[in-house]
Design a protein around this motif. Structure first.
Motif, PDB file in Angstrom:
ATOM      1  N   ASN A   1     -92.497 -69.764 -83.755  1.00  9.62           N
ATOM      2  CA  ASN A   1     -93.117 -68.822 -82.818  1.00  9.62           C
ATOM      3  C   ASN A   1     -92.492 -68.835 -81.429  1.00  9.62           C
ATOM      4  O   ASN A   1     -93.061 -68.265 -80.480  1.00  9.62           O
ATOM      5  CB  ASN A   1     -94.620 -69.094 -82.720  1.00  9.62           C
ATOM      6  N   GLN A   2     -91.318 -69.443 -81.303  1.00  8.73           N
ATOM      7  CA  GLN A   2     -90.642 -69.435 -80.005  1.00  8.73           C
ATOM      8  C   GLN A   2     -90.334 -68.017 -79.536  1.00  8.73           C
ATOM      9  O   GLN A   2     -90.272 -67.749 -78.339  1.00  8.73           O
ATOM     10  CB  GLN A   2     -89.348 -70.256 -80.075  1.00  8.73           C
ATOM     11  N   HIS A   3     -90.155 -67.089 -80.475  1.00 11.83           N
ATOM     12  CA  HIS A   3     -89.859 -65.694 -80.089  1.00 11.83           C
ATOM     13  C   HIS A   3     -91.014 -65.079 -79.310  1.00 11.83           C
ATOM     14  O   HIS A   3     -90.826 -64.104 -78.566  1.00 11.83           O
ATOM     15  CB  HIS A   3     -89.560 -64.859 -81.344  1.00 11.83           C
ATOM     16  N   LYS A   4     -92.227 -65.636 -79.463  1.00 10.29           N
ATOM     17  CA  LYS A   4     -93.365 -65.150 -78.687  1.00 10.29           C
ATOM     18  C   LYS A   4     -93.391 -65.769 -77.285  1.00 10.29           C
ATOM     19  O   LYS A   4     -93.835 -65.138 -76.327  1.00 10.29           O
ATOM     20  CB  LYS A   4     -94.678 -65.495 -79.394  1.00 10.29           C
ATOM     21  N   MET A   5     -92.960 -67.014 -77.207  1.00  5.73           N
ATOM     22  CA  MET A   5     -93.101 -67.778 -75.967  1.00  5.73           C
ATOM     23  C   MET A   5     -91.941 -67.577 -75.001  1.00  5.73           C
ATOM     24  O   MET A   5     -92.090 -67.758 -73.794  1.00  5.73           O
ATOM     25  CB  MET A   5     -93.235 -69.265 -76.296  1.00  5.73           C
ATOM     26  N   ASN A   6     -90.781 -67.230 -75.528  1.00  5.15           N
ATOM     27  CA  ASN A   6     -89.594 -67.057 -74.693  1.00  5.15           C
ATOM     28  C   ASN A   6     -89.414 -65.596 -74.290  1.00  5.15           C
ATOM     29  O   ASN A   6     -89.880 -64.691 -74.986  1.00  5.15           O
ATOM     30  CB  ASN A   6     -88.344 -67.535 -75.436  1.00  5.15           C
ATOM     31  N   PRO A   7     -88.735 -65.338 -73.185  1.00  8.98           N
ATOM     32  CA  PRO A   7     -88.456 -63.959 -72.778  1.00  8.98           C
ATOM     33  C   PRO A   7     -87.669 -63.215 -73.853  1.00  8.98           C
ATOM     34  O   PRO A   7     -86.931 -63.827 -74.633  1.00  8.98           O
ATOM     35  CB  PRO A   7     -87.620 -64.129 -71.502  1.00  8.98           C
ATOM     36  N   ILE A   8     -87.826 -61.913 -73.890  1.00  3.29           N
ATOM     37  CA  ILE A   8     -87.097 -61.097 -74.859  1.00  3.29           C
ATOM     38  C   ILE A   8     -85.601 -61.245 -74.611  1.00  3.29           C
ATOM     39  O   ILE A   8     -85.131 -61.076 -73.483  1.00  3.29           O
ATOM     40  CB  ILE A   8     -87.497 -59.617 -74.736  1.00  3.29           C
TER      41      ILE A   8
END
Length: 262
Positions: free
Chosen positions: A245-252
């Motif tokens: 779920n890092q894609h949710k927590m990190n900037p696009i």
């Protein structure tokens, strides 16, 4: 934790942010859970307009009842609180009927659950734009930065996050101090996105207390091999979810174009 001082700090932060942004107040999606109850209570304590929105989609009666109880209590305590109810069930069903038919699967269930959250996000922003309000997020620290237990551009789509630096146990402490209804304080946490009685623990495979422990162990540099039995299992669950779920927590991610190509 100095609960009362934390409450005052968050309330002052909310009021200061809204005032500097030239905004009238806040809109909060109220689900009948502890996070939305605490968030809406904190917003109400600012004295600014706080709009509580119910957005049922095939919602369990127990969740609806708790949400109504909380909103009724909040309106009695704070004159700046108002509420509205938008039944999104017909909207959800209409969207489903417009989509290509797909065989039943766990992936389909998850996709539809996320769709529910995104319909709610769009509804909150409708009211935010209409009444010059900020969408207040209801995610806590474990959900937002631990396991990423939220929907990207759903309940993760907010203007500001009042309780995202608080662990779930700390949110419960605030809930008690804020006089959140007992029925909400003792209810099993659930996202209510699947139209059944499954709890967050059922979905994640670990309780929030266990996840808080795992989050602390990760911060201390531990790894699953340092533990045995249930602790090892919980830590592996945490690391897996934290990773995927890092894609949710990190900037696009943005594709940067080399100067030589411009």
């Amino acid at each position: 934790m100095q609960t009362e001082k934390v409450i005052d700090h968050i309330v002052n932060w909310l009021k200061d942010y809204a005032t500097k942004s030239n905004i009238e107040g806040f809109v909060v999606g109220v689900s009948g859970g502890i996070d939305s109850a605490v968030t809406s209570s904190l917003c109400a304590k600012t004295g600014l307009h706080t709009l509580c929105v119910e957005m049922p989609i095939h919602q369990a009666l127990s969740q609806v009842t708790r949400a109504k109880e909380h909103i009724t209590q909040l309106k009695q305590r704070f004159p700046s609180v108002s509420d509205t109810r938008v039944d999104l069930t017909p909207v959800f069903e209409a969207l489903k009927s417009a989509l290509p038919e797909t065989k039943p699967s766990a992936q389909l269930d998850l996709s539809l659950a996320n769709t529910r959250a995104r319909l709610r996000m769009s509804t909150l922003y409708y009211f935010a734009g209409l009444h010059k309000l900020l969408v207040a997020g209801t995610g806590n620290k474990v959900e937002d930065f631990g396991v990423g237990f939220y929907t990207k551009y759903g309940d993760g789509g907010v203007d500001l996050s009042p309780i995202a630096d608080l662990l779930k146990s700390e949110v419960y402490d605030l809930g008690k101090a804020l006089a959140v209804p007992e029925s909400i304080q003792i209810a099993a946490p659930t996202d209510g996105l699947f139209g059944d009685s499954r709890s967050d623990e059922d979905q994640i495979g670990a309780s929030y207390d266990e996840l808080e422990w795992a989050m602390k162990m990760k911060d201390e540099g531990k790894n699953p091999d340092d533990f045995e039995g249930r602790n090892r299992e919980v830590f592996k669950i945490f690391i897996r979810l934290n990773t995927v779920n890092q894609h949710k927590m990190n900037p696009i991610p943005v594709c940067k174009i080399p100067v030589s190509l411009l």
